[in-house]
Scaffold this motif. Structure first.
Motif, PDB file in Angstrom:
ATOM      1  N   LYS A 176      71.867  61.804 105.253  1.00 57.54           N
ATOM      2  CA  LYS A 176      70.812  62.736 104.886  1.00 57.54           C
ATOM      3  C   LYS A 176      69.808  61.979 104.009  1.00 57.54           C
ATOM      4  N   TRP A 177      68.830  61.348 104.660  1.00 56.42           N
ATOM      5  CA  TRP A 177      67.873  60.511 103.941  1.00 56.42           C
ATOM      6  C   TRP A 177      66.863  61.349 103.168  1.00 56.42           C
ATOM      7  N   ALA A 178      66.378  60.788 102.078  1.00 51.58           N
ATOM      8  CA  ALA A 178      65.295  61.445 101.337  1.00 51.58           C
ATOM      9  C   ALA A 178      64.038  61.439 102.193  1.00 51.58           C
ATOM     10  N   ALA A 179      63.357  62.564 102.222  1.00 55.43           N
ATOM     11  CA  ALA A 179      62.117  62.666 102.984  1.00 55.43           C
ATOM     12  C   ALA A 179      60.943  62.185 102.147  1.00 55.43           C
ATOM     13  N   VAL A 180      59.857  61.845 102.800  1.00 57.77           N
ATOM     14  CA  VAL A 180      58.613  61.567 102.092  1.00 57.77           C
ATOM     15  C   VAL A 180      58.228  62.806 101.281  1.00 57.77           C
ATOM     16  N   LYS A 181      57.761  62.585 100.062  1.00 59.28           N
ATOM     17  CA  LYS A 181      57.404  63.703  99.188  1.00 59.28           C
ATOM     18  C   LYS A 181      56.411  64.630  99.888  1.00 59.28           C
ATOM     19  N   SER A 182      56.557  65.913  99.692  1.00 55.45           N
ATOM     20  CA  SER A 182      55.670  66.872 100.346  1.00 55.45           C
ATOM     21  C   SER A 182      54.260  66.799  99.748  1.00 55.45           C
ATOM     22  N   PRO A 183      53.231  67.052 100.558  1.00 54.74           N
ATOM     23  CA  PRO A 183      51.861  67.061 100.016  1.00 54.74           C
ATOM     24  C   PRO A 183      51.695  68.055  98.881  1.00 54.74           C
ATOM     25  N   GLU A 184      52.368  69.203  98.969  1.00 57.86           N
ATOM     26  CA  GLU A 184      52.244  70.221  97.913  1.00 57.86           C
ATOM     27  C   GLU A 184      52.741  69.683  96.574  1.00 57.86           C
ATOM     28  N   ARG A 185      53.907  69.011  96.598  1.00 57.82           N
ATOM     29  CA  ARG A 185      54.454  68.472  95.366  1.00 57.82           C
ATOM     30  C   ARG A 185      53.586  67.328  94.844  1.00 57.82           C
ATOM     31  N   ALA A 186      53.065  66.500  95.751  1.00 52.18           N
ATOM     32  CA  ALA A 186      52.205  65.394  95.337  1.00 52.18           C
ATOM     33  C   ALA A 186      50.939  65.901  94.658  1.00 52.18           C
ATOM     34  N   ILE A 187      50.335  66.923  95.228  1.00 49.60           N
ATOM     35  CA  ILE A 187      49.115  67.489  94.640  1.00 49.60           C
ATOM     36  C   ILE A 187      49.414  68.103  93.281  1.00 49.60           C
ATOM     37  N   GLU A 188      50.573  68.747  93.170  1.00 46.44           N
ATOM     38  CA  GLU A 188      50.970  69.323  91.873  1.00 46.44           C
ATOM     39  C   GLU A 188      51.073  68.237  90.806  1.00 46.44           C
ATOM     40  N   LYS A 189      51.697  67.110  91.143  1.00 48.83           N
ATOM     41  CA  LYS A 189      51.821  66.017  90.175  1.00 48.83           C
ATOM     42  C   LYS A 189      50.465  65.404  89.848  1.00 48.83           C
ATOM     43  N   LEU A 190      49.596  65.296  90.852  1.00 46.93           N
ATOM     44  CA  LEU A 190      48.263  64.758  90.612  1.00 46.93           C
ATOM     45  C   LEU A 190      47.517  65.587  89.583  1.00 46.93           C
ATOM     46  N   VAL A 191      47.602  66.892  89.734  1.00 46.46           N
ATOM     47  CA  VAL A 191      46.852  67.797  88.857  1.00 46.46           C
ATOM     48  C   VAL A 191      47.490  67.876  87.476  1.00 46.46           C
ATOM     49  N   ARG A 192      48.817  67.988  87.434  1.00 41.86           N
ATOM     50  CA  ARG A 192      49.505  68.235  86.163  1.00 41.86           C
ATOM     51  C   ARG A 192      49.726  66.981  85.340  1.00 41.86           C
ATOM     52  N   CYS A 193      49.931  65.826  86.018  1.00 41.29           N
ATOM     53  CA  CYS A 193      50.377  64.630  85.297  1.00 41.29           C
ATOM     54  C   CYS A 193      49.417  63.454  85.348  1.00 41.29           C
ATOM     55  N   TYR A 194      48.660  63.298  86.424  1.00 40.16           N
ATOM     56  CA  TYR A 194      47.964  62.052  86.651  1.00 40.16           C
ATOM     57  C   TYR A 194      46.451  62.171  86.706  1.00 40.16           C
ATOM     58  N   ASP A 195      45.909  63.290  86.273  1.00 37.25           N
ATOM     59  CA  ASP A 195      44.452  63.450  86.174  1.00 37.25           C
ATOM     60  C   ASP A 195      43.761  63.131  87.497  1.00 37.25           C
ATOM     61  N   GLY A 196      44.435  63.470  88.602  1.00 32.95           N
ATOM     62  CA  GLY A 196      43.847  63.279  89.921  1.00 32.95           C
ATOM     63  C   GLY A 196      43.833  61.852  90.433  1.00 32.95           C
ATOM     64  N   LYS A 197      44.486  60.927  89.747  1.00 33.20           N
ATOM     65  CA  LYS A 197      44.477  59.516  90.146  1.00 33.20           C
ATOM     66  C   LYS A 197      45.592  59.255  91.152  1.00 33.20           C
ATOM     67  N   VAL A 198      45.196  59.139  92.410  1.00 36.47           N
ATOM     68  CA  VAL A 198      46.146  59.003  93.511  1.00 36.47           C
ATOM     69  C   VAL A 198      47.038  57.775  93.347  1.00 36.47           C
ATOM     70  N   SER A 199      46.494  56.693  92.850  1.00 37.55           N
ATOM     71  CA  SER A 199      47.248  55.442  92.749  1.00 37.55           C
ATOM     72  C   SER A 199      48.414  55.524  91.770  1.00 37.55           C
ATOM     73  N   ARG A 200      48.497  56.579  90.990  1.00 37.15           N
ATOM     74  CA  ARG A 200      49.610  56.725  90.047  1.00 37.15           C
ATOM     75  C   ARG A 200      50.806  57.448  90.668  1.00 37.15           C
ATOM     76  N   LEU A 201      50.665  57.898  91.899  1.00 35.15           N
ATOM     77  CA  LEU A 201      51.800  58.486  92.617  1.00 35.15           C
ATOM     78  C   LEU A 201      52.634  57.348  93.201  1.00 35.15           C
ATOM     79  N   LEU A 202      53.757  57.055  92.572  1.00 35.68           N
ATOM     80  CA  LEU A 202      54.554  55.888  92.941  1.00 35.68           C
ATOM     81  C   LEU A 202      55.865  56.251  93.627  1.00 35.68           C
ATOM     82  N   ASP A 203      56.071  57.517  93.944  1.00 40.32           N
ATOM     83  CA  ASP A 203      57.351  57.922  94.532  1.00 40.32           C
ATOM     84  C   ASP A 203      57.180  58.808  95.759  1.00 40.32           C
TER      85      ASP A 203
END
Length: 215
Positions: free
Chosen positions: A104-131
């Motif tokens: 049961k492999w880990a899936a690529v992170k969902s776009p919804e979760r990625a956008i949530e992290k961008l907004v809440r944690c990374y000030d919209g900086k895509v390059s800071r999404l490392l997982d």
């Protein structure tokens, strides 16, 4: 050697990670964007992550085989989250292809979760999404986990960029992560295949954890 961990503000002890290679892995303590090819497109990041997904699965299989690591396998009922050593699973299934299909492999992170992290944690900086592309390897003991980390760090096909040690004695797991502990490495795959596909600057994440600390 000891390094500062930005997640728990304590030292990382990699004293079991011995050996050298021509270009030793660099462990730094910050989740920072790559300054050479900083991404600004979330679409491009996801295309890279999905393309890298298969290559990363091959890599974690190699590291698990070298160090006695394992993965969660598919099952039914009470065995729905059974963990098996990769070497034993390959032996029982009689081929790596059949063993891979059972995991049961880990899936690529969902776009919804990625956008949530961008907004809440990374000030919209895509390059800071490392997982966005990520996998986990499970070990039966902390000693095997250290062997797994050594296999990763000494692999000439990867460049380790950051280490996050939640196994350190000073990390307050019960308060911060409900008792969950692991060691996460952010890295890049620098193989001929990844370069040919333009994926060698994509940063992915591998979590190593002992079953004793798994929730």
């Amino acid at each position: 050697s000891n390094l500062t961990c930005p997640c728990c503000c304590s030292a990382l002890n990699f004293s079991r990670l011995r050996g050298t290679k021509s270009e030793p892995a660099t462990l730094v303590g910050e989740r920072v964007p790559d300054v050479v090819r900083e991404l600004t497109s979330l679409d491009q990041l996801f295309v890279q992550a999905r393309a890298l997904h298969y290559l990363l699965k091959c890599k974690v299989q190699q590291w698990a085989m070298q160090s006695g690591g394992g993965f969660v396998v598919r099952g039914d009922g009470k065995d729905a989250r059974l963990v098996r050593r990769w070497s034993e699973l390959v032996r029982d299934k009689e081929s790596e292809e059949a063993a891979e299909a059972a995991v049961k492999w880990a899936a690529v992170k969902s776009p919804e979760r990625a956008i949530e992290k961008l907004v809440r944690c990374y000030d919209g900086k895509v390059s800071r999404l490392l997982d966005v592309c990520r996998q986990s390897i499970l070990f039966e003991s902390s000693l095997l986990l250290a062997d797994g980390l050594q296999a990763i760090v000494m692999d000439p096909d990867v460049e380790v960029l950051a280490a996050h040690n939640r196994l350190h004695v000073d990390y307050e797991a019960n308060r911060i992560s409900l008792g969950y502990r692991d060691v996460k490495l952010n890295m890049r795959l620098t193989t001929q295949a990844s370069r040919r596909l333009g994926l060698d600057y994509h940063v992915f994440e591998v979590a190593s954890l002992s079953r004793a600390f798994r929730g």
